[in-house]
Scaffold this active site. Sequence first.
Site, PDB file in Angstrom:
ATOM      1  N   SER A  11       0.857  -1.183   0.000  1.00 33.27           N
ATOM      2  CA  SER A  11       0.000   0.000   0.000  1.00 33.27           C
ATOM      3  C   SER A  11       0.896   1.237   0.000  1.00 33.27           C
ATOM      4  CB  SER A  11      -0.950  -0.064   1.197  1.00 33.27           C
ATOM      5  OG  SER A  11      -1.891   0.979   1.144  1.00 33.27           O
ATOM      6  N   HIS A  38      -2.620  -1.069  -3.371  1.00 30.22           N
ATOM      7  CA  HIS A  38      -3.732  -0.156  -3.156  1.00 30.22           C
ATOM      8  C   HIS A  38      -3.487   1.097  -3.996  1.00 30.22           C
ATOM      9  CE1 HIS A  38      -4.435  -2.021   1.090  1.00 30.22           C
ATOM     10  NE2 HIS A  38      -4.832  -2.812   0.100  1.00 30.22           N
ATOM     11  N   ASP A 131      -4.453  -5.003   5.654  1.00 29.77           N
ATOM     12  CA  ASP A 131      -4.801  -5.841   4.502  1.00 29.77           C
ATOM     13  C   ASP A 131      -3.647  -6.807   4.242  1.00 29.77           C
ATOM     14  OD1 ASP A 131      -6.178  -6.863   2.371  1.00 29.77           O
ATOM     15  OD2 ASP A 131      -5.809  -5.158   1.039  1.00 29.77           O
TER      16      ASP A 131
END
Length: 188
Positions: A11, A38, A131
Site C-alpha cells: 500500500s 492499493h 490488509d
Amino acid sequence: MGYRLAVVGGSWGGLDALGRLLALLDPGGPLAVAAALHRAPNGPEGALVSYLRSRSRLPVAEAEDKDEIEPGHVYLAPADYHLLVEPGRFALSIDAPIHFSRPSIDVLFESAADAYAEAATAVVLTGANADGCSGLCQVKRRGGLTLVQDPETAVRREMPDAAIATGVVDEVLTVEEIALRINELASR
C-alpha cells in the site's frame, strides 16, 4: 512440487518497494508474480504498468479476466478490481472493497492459497493498514511460504507489523533480500 506463484501486496510506499523488488528478479524462471497495490480507482491509465515495466526484466501487464498465468511473468491487479487466482488463470471481481480497498491483498492471497497451496509464496510490503493478514494466514495454513518486508525499512510499517503479529511469518527481510529469496525459490 516447487514454488510456482509469488503473490505480493503493498500500500503506502508499495509502488517503490514493488519496483525495487521486480528490478532484482531474474528473468526466465518458472515462478509467476501477481501483485495487488492499493491505488486510486481513477488513476492515470497504464502509468503503473509503464513504471514497473521500466524497472523489471520480466514482462509486466495488468491481469485480465481469465488470463492464463504464465511462468516468468508479472501480473498486476487492475485498479478497482479484486484479482483472484484460480488454478492456472486469473479472475477479476468487483465485489465490495475489503479494508476500504479494491484490489484487496487478502483476496489475492487467499485465492492463491486455495489454488496453489504449498506452491504459493506470499509477500507483504510496506503499507498503512492490515490488509494481507488474513490472506497470509491462509497461505501458511495451506503450506505456502510467507515473507514480510522488514518494518524498519518500510515507508509505513503498519502493514508489515500487522503481518508479523499474525505469528505465521516465515521470514522478515528487506525488499532486496525478498527478491533474492524469490530468485532462490524459482531456481528449485
